[in-house]
Design a protein around this motif. Sequence first.
Motif, PDB file in Angstrom:
ATOM      1  N   MET A   1       0.659  -0.998  -0.042  1.00 28.16           N
ATOM      2  CA  MET A   1       0.055   0.129   0.192  1.00 28.16           C
ATOM      3  C   MET A   1       0.995   1.256  -0.015  1.00 28.16           C
ATOM      4  N   SER A   2       0.122   2.226  -0.160  1.00 25.26           N
ATOM      5  CA  SER A   2       1.025   3.660  -0.011  1.00 25.26           C
ATOM      6  C   SER A   2       1.469   4.014   1.045  1.00 25.26           C
ATOM      7  N   ILE A   3       2.250   5.191   0.907  1.00 26.38           N
ATOM      8  CA  ILE A   3       2.828   6.074   2.108  1.00 26.38           C
ATOM      9  C   ILE A   3       2.444   7.408   2.057  1.00 26.38           C
ATOM     10  N   VAL A   4       2.091   7.922   3.431  1.00 23.53           N
ATOM     11  CA  VAL A   4       1.421   9.267   3.321  1.00 23.53           C
ATOM     12  C   VAL A   4       2.633   9.973   4.101  1.00 23.53           C
ATOM     13  N   LYS A   5       2.847  11.410   3.450  1.00 19.86           N
ATOM     14  CA  LYS A   5       3.514  12.342   4.229  1.00 19.86           C
ATOM     15  C   LYS A   5       2.778  13.608   4.527  1.00 19.86           C
ATOM     16  N   ILE A   6       2.628  13.843   5.899  1.00 24.10           N
ATOM     17  CA  ILE A   6       1.902  14.944   6.376  1.00 24.10           C
ATOM     18  C   ILE A   6       3.112  16.066   6.848  1.00 24.10           C
ATOM     19  N   ASN A   7       3.037  17.108   6.257  1.00 21.59           N
ATOM     20  CA  ASN A   7       4.044  18.185   6.833  1.00 21.59           C
ATOM     21  C   ASN A   7       2.756  19.201   7.618  1.00 21.59           C
ATOM     22  N   VAL A   8       3.735  19.318   8.944  1.00 21.15           N
ATOM     23  CA  VAL A   8       2.582  19.860   9.965  1.00 21.15           C
ATOM     24  C   VAL A   8       3.238  21.215  10.086  1.00 21.15           C
ATOM     25  N   LEU A   9       2.556  22.414   9.494  1.00 25.56           N
ATOM     26  CA  LEU A   9       3.115  23.616   9.633  1.00 25.56           C
ATOM     27  C   LEU A   9       2.287  24.541  10.733  1.00 25.56           C
ATOM     28  N   THR A  10       3.055  25.404  11.380  1.00 26.63           N
ATOM     29  CA  THR A  10       2.603  26.170  12.422  1.00 26.63           C
ATOM     30  C   THR A  10       2.669  27.885  11.645  1.00 26.63           C
ATOM     31  N   VAL A 107      -0.091   3.370   4.783  1.00 24.90           N
ATOM     32  CA  VAL A 107      -1.688   3.029   4.699  1.00 24.90           C
ATOM     33  C   VAL A 107      -1.828   1.773   4.625  1.00 24.90           C
ATOM     34  N   ILE A 108      -2.536   1.414   5.733  1.00 25.20           N
ATOM     35  CA  ILE A 108      -2.747  -0.218   6.058  1.00 25.20           C
ATOM     36  C   ILE A 108      -4.212  -0.369   5.625  1.00 25.20           C
ATOM     37  N   GLN A 109      -5.041   0.538   5.367  1.00 22.95           N
ATOM     38  CA  GLN A 109      -6.492   0.169   5.197  1.00 22.95           C
ATOM     39  C   GLN A 109      -7.034   1.583   4.567  1.00 22.95           C
ATOM     40  N   GLN A 110      -7.689   1.394   3.649  1.00 23.95           N
ATOM     41  CA  GLN A 110      -8.511   2.620   2.994  1.00 23.95           C
ATOM     42  C   GLN A 110      -9.691   2.179   2.403  1.00 23.95           C
ATOM     43  N   ALA A 111     -10.727   3.196   2.360  1.00 20.35           N
ATOM     44  CA  ALA A 111     -11.920   3.048   1.869  1.00 20.35           C
ATOM     45  C   ALA A 111     -12.496   4.272   1.227  1.00 20.35           C
TER      46      ALA A 111
END
Length: 116
Positions: A1-10, A107-111
Amino acid sequence: MSIVKINVLTVPEEQRETLEKRFTNRAGTVDGSDGFEWFELLRPVEGTDTYLVYTRWRAEEDFQNWMSGMGQAAHRGAPQEGSAQGSPQGERPRPASTDSTLWTFEVIQQAGPKEG
């Protein structure tokens, strides 16, 4: 499955418009990258000054390849072809965020919505 990147910006209130305009000016720069699957810029609604930049990739290697190429230029604030980004003197624009953290998830599960 896919990989997710979340850039957390203040992002302070006075820099929100600047941040959003920069992303608008860069729209489409990641779309054609090998392994790219999804992008979302999430604006906080209330109670926080944190924006989330969500990207989904086929694999970690695809993200790293983008970061070492087009992503590196985008994060430096370098103007993209056909863009008026950056200052007239070629100086790097000041960051709109005061802090940044990169989260990585598998990502281990998606819908999605059911069709029909």
